[in-house]
Each structure stands twice: as C-alpha cells, then as structure tokens.
Scaffold this motif. Structure first.
Motif, short mmCIF file in Angstrom:
data_model
loop_
_atom_site.label_atom_id
_atom_site.label_comp_id
_atom_site.label_asym_id
_atom_site.label_seq_id
_atom_site.Cartn_x
_atom_site.Cartn_y
_atom_site.Cartn_z
N PRO A 102 60.85 6.44 -7.56
CA PRO A 102 61.03 7.84 -7.06
C PRO A 102 62.49 8.27 -6.89
CG PRO A 102 59.35 6.86 -5.55
CD PRO A 102 60.09 5.61 -6.34
N LYS A 103 63.40 7.54 -6.38
CA LYS A 103 64.70 7.97 -6.70
C LYS A 103 65.44 8.23 -7.95
CE LYS A 103 66.14 8.61 -2.20
NZ LYS A 103 66.70 9.98 -1.71
N GLN A 104 64.87 7.33 -8.88
CA GLN A 104 65.33 7.64 -10.35
C GLN A 104 64.67 8.95 -10.91
OE1 GLN A 104 63.96 3.89 -12.08
NE2 GLN A 104 65.43 2.38 -11.08
N HIS A 105 63.59 9.08 -10.45
CA HIS A 105 62.91 10.05 -11.08
C HIS A 105 63.54 11.27 -10.55
CE1 HIS A 105 59.84 13.23 -11.69
NE2 HIS A 105 59.33 12.73 -12.41
N GLU A 106 63.95 11.18 -9.21
CA GLU A 106 64.54 12.60 -8.56
C GLU A 106 66.03 12.86 -9.11
OE1 GLU A 106 65.95 13.89 -3.89
OE2 GLU A 106 64.95 11.85 -4.22
N LEU A 107 66.59 11.57 -9.18
CA LEU A 107 68.14 11.77 -10.01
C LEU A 107 67.97 12.18 -11.50
CD1 LEU A 107 71.01 11.26 -9.93
CD2 LEU A 107 70.80 9.08 -10.67
N LEU A 108 67.11 11.80 -12.21
CA LEU A 108 66.91 12.39 -13.65
C LEU A 108 66.54 13.64 -13.61
CD1 LEU A 108 66.98 11.70 -16.57
CD2 LEU A 108 64.56 11.01 -16.39
N ALA A 109 65.65 14.18 -12.78
CA ALA A 109 65.28 15.61 -12.68
C ALA A 109 66.71 16.41 -12.09
CB ALA A 109 64.25 15.75 -11.51
N PHE A 110 67.41 15.96 -11.41
CA PHE A 110 68.52 16.70 -10.83
C PHE A 110 69.68 17.00 -12.03
CE2 PHE A 110 72.81 16.71 -8.61
CZ PHE A 110 72.61 18.06 -8.21
N ILE A 111 69.88 15.84 -12.97
CA ILE A 111 70.79 15.86 -13.88
C ILE A 111 70.23 16.80 -14.67
CG2 ILE A 111 71.90 14.57 -15.80
CD1 ILE A 111 71.85 12.00 -13.83
N HIS A 112 68.96 16.76 -15.10
CA HIS A 112 68.36 17.61 -16.26
C HIS A 112 68.37 19.08 -15.92
CE1 HIS A 112 65.78 19.04 -19.49
NE2 HIS A 112 64.93 19.44 -18.71
N GLN A 113 68.07 19.26 -14.51
CA GLN A 113 68.27 20.90 -14.16
C GLN A 113 69.63 21.21 -14.27
OE1 GLN A 113 66.90 21.47 -10.12
NE2 GLN A 113 66.94 23.34 -10.43
N ARG A 114 70.71 20.42 -13.86
CA ARG A 114 72.06 20.88 -13.77
C ARG A 114 72.51 21.27 -15.07
NH1 ARG A 114 76.26 20.77 -10.24
NH2 ARG A 114 74.42 20.93 -8.71
N LEU A 115 72.05 20.33 -16.26
CA LEU A 115 72.77 20.45 -17.57
C LEU A 115 71.87 21.95 -17.94
CD1 LEU A 115 72.72 16.70 -18.81
CD2 LEU A 115 74.50 18.12 -18.78
N SER A 116 70.62 21.83 -17.66
CA SER A 116 69.87 23.06 -18.24
C SER A 116 70.35 24.25 -17.73
CB SER A 116 68.51 23.18 -17.69
OG SER A 116 67.86 22.00 -18.56
N GLU A 117 70.95 24.32 -16.40
CA GLU A 117 71.53 25.81 -15.76
C GLU A 117 72.87 25.88 -16.16
OE1 GLU A 117 70.92 24.63 -11.58
OE2 GLU A 117 68.84 25.54 -11.96
N THR A 118 73.83 24.79 -16.42
CA THR A 118 75.37 24.97 -16.37
C THR A 118 75.85 24.34 -17.53
OG1 THR A 118 76.14 22.97 -15.25
CG2 THR A 118 75.36 25.22 -13.73
N GLY A 119 75.10 23.51 -18.25
CA GLY A 119 75.45 22.69 -19.33
C GLY A 119 76.63 21.54 -19.04
N ILE A 120 76.98 21.33 -17.57
CA ILE A 120 77.60 20.18 -17.00
C ILE A 120 77.12 19.30 -16.16
CG2 ILE A 120 80.01 20.00 -15.52
CD1 ILE A 120 80.80 22.92 -16.50
N SER A 121 77.43 18.10 -16.53
CA SER A 121 76.78 17.14 -15.62
C SER A 121 77.12 17.07 -14.38
CB SER A 121 77.00 15.72 -16.27
OG SER A 121 76.86 15.50 -17.51
N PRO A 122 76.39 16.94 -13.07
CA PRO A 122 76.89 16.91 -11.82
C PRO A 122 77.70 15.81 -11.37
CG PRO A 122 74.65 16.13 -11.80
CD PRO A 122 74.81 16.57 -13.25
#
Length: 224
Positions: free
Chosen positions: A4-24
């Motif tokens: 669950p934590k790996q899935h949550e982190l991957l989703a967060f990274i993907h969302q941030r890249l989609s929104e801003t183009g910059i890794s969190p």
C-alpha cells in the motif's frame, strides 16, 4: 505486486509529475505518506526502482521518471495543465555528442556573495537534453547544506532564471540583497522559509520582502 505505501508513493510521484513536471522532494514525499523520516522514503524509492516502476534520471537532483503504473492508476491521474509558465516534463532522448549549449557560469554560490557580484564572461557547456525552456545560468555549489537532495560540494547547479517560486522548489535565493543561497523554498504565512537538505543545518526564516528569487534548479552536473 506493490505494498500500500509503495502504491501510494508511486501515485503521488505520478500526480506531481503530471501537474508540474517536477519530481516531489523527499520532504514532500515523507509528508504526503505521513512517514517519520526520509529513510522510509529512500526504502520505498529503492523498492519501486527494483520493480522497475520508476528510475532516477542521471546527473539531475531529485529527478524521477515513472516507467509504468499499476492497472487502473493511469486512468485516474489528472492531465498535465496547459500552462506554458509551469515547468514541463520533457521526454529524455539520447542527444548527439555535439548537442551542447553554452550558458554563463557565475562562479560559486556561497554565503555573503550576491549573485550580481558573480557575473562574468566565462561560459559553461551543458548537454542540451539537461535544459528545458527559458534562460539558464550555472553556479558551482559550495558546501554540504543540500546533500540529502543529492547536491554535493563542487557540483554545478543549472539554474533557470525565474523571479517566483512555489513550495518545494529548490531555488537560488538572495537575502537582503547580499547573501545568496541554494535552498528549498517554503511559504509560512507572510514569511519565507529556506530549508536545507542536511540534518546538521536549521531552516532559515525571513520576512517575505527580504528574499528575492534568482532562479530555480533545473539540473545538476557532477565532474569526477
């Protein structure tokens, strides 16, 4: 299969890249997952790398690329906004060996030295693939205050010229028109907090008017 934590982190990274183009940043990932330390983030990143869901982009600080997503996650991700002022994610493709751009090298970024005093005629050759849109310059990093973001003493920071910043971005900040520093930008009400990435250093807090944004980190070059 991801935890669950790996899935949550991957989703967060993907969302941030989609929104801003910059890794969190690691701090942002730690806060988003409600973890107590960055070591937990490092372990999750390592696990996602081993399973080939993400990879780290070489020679760039805090740069991650999502290689694949679990079933169903891609459809749920928001589309990237069509805002030309925001950093855009660029597909990394092999660049020809002679595809380089020369940008100004403004010397070492060190406490007590204004950016304006570092202006010079020296050029710095950079692979074009490391630079996105906009005007850039380079600074040699002095000190170890950003080591946890992978920015080491002697590295060359590639800086995109901007005069505004968003929370979590690594910027060149000029304090009181005199002291230049490379730190992570945060807003706290009417205050600006400049965060180091080294537990040995404390955050710096200033009234908003005392801090001028001189540029945003676009990449890192390290010479061996």
């Amino acid at each position: 299969m991801l935890t669950p934590k790996q899935h949550e982190l991957l989703a967060f990274i993907h969302q941030r890249l989609s929104e801003t183009g910059i890794s969190p940043s690691f701090d942002e990932m730690r806060e988003a997952l409600d973890l107590k330390s960055k070591s937990g983030v490092h372990r999750l990143i390592g696990a996602l790398e081993e399973r080939e869901f993400i990879r780290r982009l070489p020679n760039r600080a805090r740069a991650l690329e999502v290689l694949k997503l679990p079933e169903g996650m891609a459809e749920a991700a928001p589309p990237a906004p069509a805002n030309e002022d925001r950093p855009r994610r660029v597909e990394v493709v092999p660049a020809p060996a002679n595809d380089v751009i020369e940008i100004p090298l403004h010397g070492r970024i060190a406490a007590g030295t204004p950016i304006e005093a570092l202006q010079g005629n020296e050029g710095f050759a950079v692979p074009a693939a490391l630079l996105g849109p906009g005007e850039h310059y380079a600074l040699e990093v002095a000190g170890d205050s950003m080591v946890e973001e992978g920015i080491l003493d002697g590295d060359f920071a590639l800086i995109r010229k901007v005069d505004q910043a968003r929370d979590g971005e690594i910027i060149v900040a000029l304090v009181d028109g005199e002291e230049a520093t490379l730190k992570t930008y945060r807003r706290e009400g009417q205050m600006v907090r400049l965060d180091p990435a080294n537990a040995a250093y404390s955050p710096q807090r200033y009234e908003e008017g005392r801090v001028a944004v001189q540029g945003r980190l676009a990449g890192i070059i390290r010479r061996y």
